[in-house]
Design an enzyme around this catalytic site. Structure first.
Site, PDB file in Angstrom:
ATOM      1  N   GLY A 232      71.627  24.304  59.953  1.00  0.00           N
ATOM      2  CA  GLY A 232      73.140  24.503  59.880  1.00  0.00           C
ATOM      3  C   GLY A 232      73.612  25.116  61.373  1.00  0.00           C
ATOM      4  O   GLY A 232      74.590  24.675  61.762  1.00  0.00           O
TER       5      GLY A 232
ATOM      6  N   CYS B  79      73.367  36.288  57.390  1.00  0.00           N
ATOM      7  CA  CYS B  79      73.321  36.146  58.894  1.00  0.00           C
ATOM      8  C   CYS B  79      73.723  37.466  59.254  1.00  0.00           C
ATOM      9  O   CYS B  79      73.355  37.722  60.699  1.00  0.00           O
ATOM     10  CB  CYS B  79      74.363  35.268  59.353  1.00  0.00           C
ATOM     11  SG  CYS B  79      74.538  33.779  58.207  1.00  0.00           S
TER      12      CYS B  79
HETATM   13  N1  PLP Z   1      76.949  27.887  58.200  1.00  0.00           N
HETATM   14  C1  PLP Z   1      77.249  28.696  57.213  1.00  0.00           C
HETATM   15  C2  PLP Z   1      78.560  28.488  56.637  1.00  0.00           C
HETATM   16  C3  PLP Z   1      76.042  29.159  56.592  1.00  0.00           C
HETATM   17  O1  PLP Z   1      76.217  29.922  55.508  1.00  0.00           O
HETATM   18  C4  PLP Z   1      74.834  29.009  57.290  1.00  0.00           C
HETATM   19  C5  PLP Z   1      73.751  30.046  56.765  1.00  0.00           C
HETATM   20  O2  PLP Z   1      73.978  30.954  56.066  1.00  0.00           O
HETATM   21  C6  PLP Z   1      74.782  28.334  58.436  1.00  0.00           C
HETATM   22  C7  PLP Z   1      75.906  27.844  58.887  1.00  0.00           C
HETATM   23  C8  PLP Z   1      73.600  28.518  59.227  1.00  0.00           C
HETATM   24  O3  PLP Z   1      72.617  27.662  58.648  1.00  0.00           O
HETATM   25  P1  PLP Z   1      71.252  27.759  58.954  1.00  0.00           P
HETATM   26  O4  PLP Z   1      70.625  28.901  58.479  1.00  0.00           O
HETATM   27  O5  PLP Z   1      70.258  26.419  58.517  1.00  0.00           O
HETATM   28  O6  PLP Z   1      70.958  27.821  60.637  1.00  0.00           O
END
Ligand code: PLP
Length: 405
Positions: free
Chosen positions: A69, A349
């Site tokens: 993502g 995150c």
């Molecule tokens: N966007 C949102 C809303 C998310 O919740 C996350 C991950 O927690 C991401 C982007 C990032 O995705 P990835 O972990 O695959 O990099």
């Protein structure tokens, strides 16, 4: 263990692993190779692309596989904005790059201004991509506020747009509080001005309709590991008419939009997970919404000072998020873990980050209260019994912490 942190990540589903297995073993070819082994891998990759496109209601050529993502959001925000201001980039489905190509969305216009619009509750992948555009490429970034439920107000979004804006990005559903934005309405406002519109659908996947046409978006980002595919795979769907400046250069894979030998097995896994999730979506969303509401009701009734964060109804079926007056969210998380219940204080995150969540602050939550945030995220496999146990554990955790004061 009762795992209520599905928004952070999910285990790989057996069906997904089984779909991937042949491409990690016997069928191991490089899709760019001109021999049978390579051609077999290329066919698997094409089938995976078609599978993802089927769920998103777009053309296979509009799907770019990414590492997740974060990369999908980076490619959308930086790639589309940089292409829009330069007019020199790869068109979505492989049109030839050319100097000062006509404007991507509204046709025939000159390159756009260095201006992007994002919402105040975006994931760091979007926020920091916009900050990069500002810092390195001199963009102006307009951040549209949200109301106390975390919703973008369409009139405020419209007021932030200019006919020359290079890109607007508003996430489909928030990862901390679950608020679901009126994406079709916001995308229509962007379209009226001819502004490319990106939505981060990482948390929405598996719960909400992801069809690009229904949403009216120009690009949409996904992540596999929220859906039962492995960590490290995702996709950006980007409409054919939209130009994208690649971020990774090299062999020209993914129609020049993302170079590097394709991760065939993981692309196959993403397609399998997304297809399964889509087939189960209506039933899972209805069942999980009912469980979520029952849990929210129990928490609000049984935990003094508990407050629901996010919109009461326009929210993901999977997210129950609260603040707890003056009881530290981090302490609640640890207490819950001792009782066998796994949750998150805010978003994974920002793990290890003691600052109050920018999402809650943008919603007007007091900074001290914001540090009491706890997020419970359900999976389609979560049961009523799991949530009863979690509610009991939460009541016990909060009263144990308050007794210490
Ligand atoms: N966007 C949102 C809303 C998310 O919740 C996350 C991950 O927690 C991401 C982007 C990032 O995705 P990835 O972990 O695959 O990099």
């Amino acid at each position: 263990m009762i795992y209520l942190d599905a928004a952070a990540t999910t285990p790989v589903r057996r069906e997904v692993l089984e779909a991937m297995w042949p491409h990690l073993t016997g069928d191991f070819g490089n899709p760019s190779s001109h021999h049978g082994v390579g051609e077999s891998a290329a066919r698997a990759l094409a089938a995976a692309r078609a599978g993802v496109a089927g769920v998103l209601g777009c053309r296979p050529a509009e799907v770019v596989f990414t590492s997740g993502g974060t990369e999908a959001d980076n490619l959308a925000v930086k790639g589309i904005a940089l292409a829009a201001v330069s007019g020199r980039a790869v068109a979505g489905a492989g049109a030839v790059a050319g100097a000062r190509a006509p404007d991507a969305v509204s046709g025939g216009r000159p390159p756009r201004d260095r201006h992007v619009v994002i919402s105040a509750v975006e994931h760091p992948a979007v926020v920091e991509s916009a900050e990069y555009l500002q810092r390195v490429h001199g963009f102006e970034v307009t951040t549209v506020p949200v109301d106390s439920d975390g919703l973008v107000v369409p009139a405020e979004f419209a007021a932030a747009l200019r006919p020359t804006t290079a890109l607007a990005a508003v996430m489909y559903a928030n990862n901390e509080v679950g608020t679901v934005q009126p994406i079709a309405e916001l995308a229509a406002l962007a379209r009226e001005q001819g502004v490319p519109f990106h939505t981060d659908a990482v948390q929405a996947a598996g719960w909400l309709d992801l069809r690009l046409d229904a949403l009216g978006v120009d690009s949409l980002g996904l992540s596999g590991h929220k859906l039962g595919a492995p960590k490290g795979v995702g996709a950006l769907a980007v409409r054919q008419r939209v130009r994208v400046e690649p971020l990774v250069h090299g062999g020209g894979q993914e129609r020049g939009r993302r170079s590097g030998t394709e991760n065939v097995a993981f692309a196959v896994g993403l397609a399998a997970a997304l297809t399964l999730a889509e087939a189960e979506r209506a039933e899972a969303a209805a069942r999980t919404t009912a469980l979520r509401d029952r849990f929210i009701e129990a928490v609000l009734a049984r935990v003094p000072d508990a407050r629901l964060t996010g919109h009461p109804t326009s929210r993901l079926p999977s997210v129950a998020s609260f603040t707890f007056g003056a009881t530290s969210g981090e302490a609640v998380l640890l207490q819950l873990e001792e009782r066998g219940v796994i949750v998150s204080s805010g978003s994974a995150c920002a793990a290890g980050d003691d600052d109050p969540s920018p999402v809650l602050l943008a919603m007007g939550v007091d900074p001290v209260e914001a540090q009491t945030a706890v997020r419970f995220t359900l999976a389609s496999s979560t049961t009523a019994a799991d949530l009863d146990t979690a509610a009991d554990a939460l009541v016990a955790s909060v009263s144990a912490l308050r007794a210490l004061r």
